[in-house]
Structure formats: structure tokens, C-alpha cells
Design an enzyme around this catalytic site. Sequence first.
Site, PDB file in Angstrom:
ATOM      1  N   ASN A   9       0.662  -1.132   0.080  1.00 31.62           N
ATOM      2  CA  ASN A   9       0.164   0.042  -0.051  1.00 31.62           C
ATOM      3  C   ASN A   9       0.841   1.216  -0.065  1.00 31.62           C
ATOM      4  O   ASN A   9       1.659   1.586   0.822  1.00 31.62           O
ATOM      5  CB  ASN A   9      -0.831  -0.087   1.432  1.00 31.62           C
ATOM      6  N   LYS A  11       0.075   4.175  -0.431  1.00 29.46           N
ATOM      7  CA  LYS A  11      -0.597   5.380   0.379  1.00 29.46           C
ATOM      8  C   LYS A  11      -0.282   6.658  -0.819  1.00 29.46           C
ATOM      9  O   LYS A  11      -0.342   6.484  -1.905  1.00 29.46           O
ATOM     10  CB  LYS A  11      -0.116   5.712   1.704  1.00 29.46           C
ATOM     11  N   HIS A  94      -9.459   0.798   4.444  1.00 33.94           N
ATOM     12  CA  HIS A  94      -8.310   1.017   5.293  1.00 33.94           C
ATOM     13  C   HIS A  94      -8.570   1.755   6.484  1.00 33.94           C
ATOM     14  O   HIS A  94      -9.482   2.729   6.397  1.00 33.94           O
ATOM     15  CB  HIS A  94      -7.249   1.610   4.336  1.00 33.94           C
ATOM     16  N   GLU A  96      -7.081   4.305   7.743  1.00 34.56           N
ATOM     17  CA  GLU A  96      -6.856   5.753   7.200  1.00 34.56           C
ATOM     18  C   GLU A  96      -7.930   6.367   6.653  1.00 34.56           C
ATOM     19  O   GLU A  96      -8.682   7.520   6.727  1.00 34.56           O
ATOM     20  CB  GLU A  96      -5.589   6.023   6.501  1.00 34.56           C
ATOM     21  N   GLU A 164      -5.142  -5.330  10.380  1.00 33.75           N
ATOM     22  CA  GLU A 164      -4.307  -4.123  10.628  1.00 33.75           C
ATOM     23  C   GLU A 164      -4.608  -3.423  11.870  1.00 33.75           C
ATOM     24  O   GLU A 164      -5.555  -2.476  11.875  1.00 33.75           O
ATOM     25  CB  GLU A 164      -4.380  -3.188   9.420  1.00 33.75           C
ATOM     26  N   GLY A 170       2.037   2.106  10.752  1.00 34.74           N
ATOM     27  CA  GLY A 170       2.983   3.330  10.446  1.00 34.74           C
ATOM     28  C   GLY A 170       3.751   3.837  11.895  1.00 34.74           C
ATOM     29  O   GLY A 170       4.232   4.750  11.953  1.00 34.74           O
ATOM     30  N   SER A 210       3.302  -2.193  10.264  1.00 35.51           N
ATOM     31  CA  SER A 210       4.813  -2.334  10.721  1.00 35.51           C
ATOM     32  C   SER A 210       5.476  -3.308  10.396  1.00 35.51           C
ATOM     33  O   SER A 210       6.312  -3.867  10.870  1.00 35.51           O
ATOM     34  CB  SER A 210       5.010  -1.825  12.274  1.00 35.51           C
TER      35      SER A 210
HETATM   36  C1  PEP Z   1      -0.786   0.239   5.855  1.00 34.93           C
HETATM   37  O1  PEP Z   1      -0.986   1.534   5.823  1.00 34.93           O
HETATM   38  O2  PEP Z   1      -1.382  -0.823   5.282  1.00 34.93           O
HETATM   39  C2  PEP Z   1       0.420  -0.350   6.715  1.00 34.93           C
HETATM   40  C3  PEP Z   1       0.289  -1.495   7.163  1.00 34.93           C
HETATM   41  O3  PEP Z   1       1.333   0.576   6.958  1.00 34.93           O
HETATM   42  P1  PEP Z   1       2.805   0.206   7.479  1.00 34.93           P
HETATM   43  O4  PEP Z   1       3.335  -0.905   6.901  1.00 34.93           O
HETATM   44  O5  PEP Z   1       3.584   1.454   7.200  1.00 34.93           O
HETATM   45  O6  PEP Z   1       2.506   0.204   9.200  1.00 34.93           O
END
Ligand code: PEP
Length: 252
Positions: A9, A11, A94, A96, A164, A170, A210
Site C-alpha cells: 500500500n 498510500k 483501510h 486511514e 491491521e 506506521g 509495521s
Molecule cells: C498500511 O498502511 O496498510 C500499513 C500496514 O502501513 P505500515 O506497514 O507502514 O504500518
Amino acid sequence: MPASVVAGNWKMNTTVSEAVALAAGVKDGASSAGNVELVLCPPFVSLTAVRDAVQGSAVKVGAQNMYHQDSGAFTGEVSPGMLQGLCEYVIIGHSERRQLFCETDESVNDKIKAAQAAGLKPILCVGESLEEREAGKAMDVNSGQVRAGLDGVTDASGLIVAYEPVWAIGTGQAATPGIAAEVMGGAIYEALRGIFASAADQVPLLYGGSMNAGNAGDFAAQDCIHGGLVGGAALQADQFLQVAAAVAAAKA
Ligand code: PEP
């Protein structure tokens, strides 16, 4: 056993030329990922260029979002039909989008149905906040998001669910494989069984939050974790490929 999948992703990162370079880097090293399906999810404006950049390889492309209507007065939105031919997958719900753009379980459900109707494969994202986890609600939140997001959905083919935890995205603070397995093999899998019966066994479950080359193998070593949805580590081709290679090794 479901297919192994590692999706990146990106973003709101990469210009079109940066996206093409990143996609080309992944394509060049894709053989190191073995049988893992690689999915690149760039911003909308780079979908065409990334599709072209990975042509001739097994690397797949996904969108990060879409609207559920076919067309009309929805300024700034992108319909499922517009994505047809550009990508195979689409990330839906997601955290976000839920947090910053007011997406609800209801709008997520509309989008899942519209994606499937258009022949797109939805990657449904679910996950609890830190407050919900600390209040002991993690299992209920995740099973609730799965059930609501898939309300009225009868076909599990092509569906992927990504767990997630919001507190892990993040932050550099990934969940432990044990926490992820408890939620994914417990709440999420049970909710999917309740909806799809034995067809739930073919739905890939991805961990996200992460994930990196150092921890991906430990997550994928869990039977109920079939890959990852990767944010930050997906922005460097070599790191993304190392995540995929770690998943491939754990699943071999
Ligand atoms: C994501 O945004 O789907 C995600 C898992 O981000 P990160 O790996 O940076 O935590």
C-alpha cells in the site's frame, strides 16, 4: 490453504515516474518471491503507468480505494468500472479511510459489493484502535467489522481480509505474531466461517502494521496468516521483495 499474498500500500506517496521506477524494481526481483502473489497499490494517478510497468510479469496491481457508484455527480471519486482493466485488486476500508475520510462499515460494505460486481478482488481491512484493545474489545471489533463489511456478500472467491491493528500502522510497533494469530485465527476466521462456511478456508488473511523484512517470516509462520499488507516497507523495492521472500520461505 489460501494463496500467499504480499500487497504494498503505497498510500499518498510516489509521483508517476517514481511509481514506475518502484514497480520496475519489484518486477525485476519478483522471482525471489517464489509463489507469493505480489500486489502493488499505487495512487490512482499511477495505476495505468504501473500496470504497464509490470506487464509481462506475475506482479499484480491494486487500487487503494474506490467509490461504490457506477458514475455521476461524485466529484473526486473513482468508480469500479473506471478501475476495470487498470487493476485486479482494490483495498477497501483501510483504517486511514475510516478515520480521516469518515468511512463506515456501511460504506465499506457498499464498496465490497460494488467491487465484486465489477470483477475486482477486494482487500477488506479491519482492525481495532489502541483504546478498543485496552478496553478488551479487540475480538468483538474485528469480528464486527468483518460481519458488517461483508453483510449480504455470498461469494468468497477473490476476497482477501487484512488485519491491521490501528496502533501498529506506521508506528514501527508491529503486533506480535501471537496477537495477530489470536485475532486472525479467532475472531476474523470465525466471522468468515459464519458467513461463507467452508469457503472461508480459501480466503487469504494478511497481517498489516509495521511489517518488514525482519518480522514478516514470524507472522507468516502462523498457520492462519497468509501474507501481509505492507505500507512503509513497500516503498523500497528491495525491502518489499525481502518481505515477500520471508513470507515465501515461511510458507514453503
Ligand atoms: C498500511 O498502511 O496498510 C500499513 C500496514 O502501513 P505500515 O506497514 O507502514 O504500518
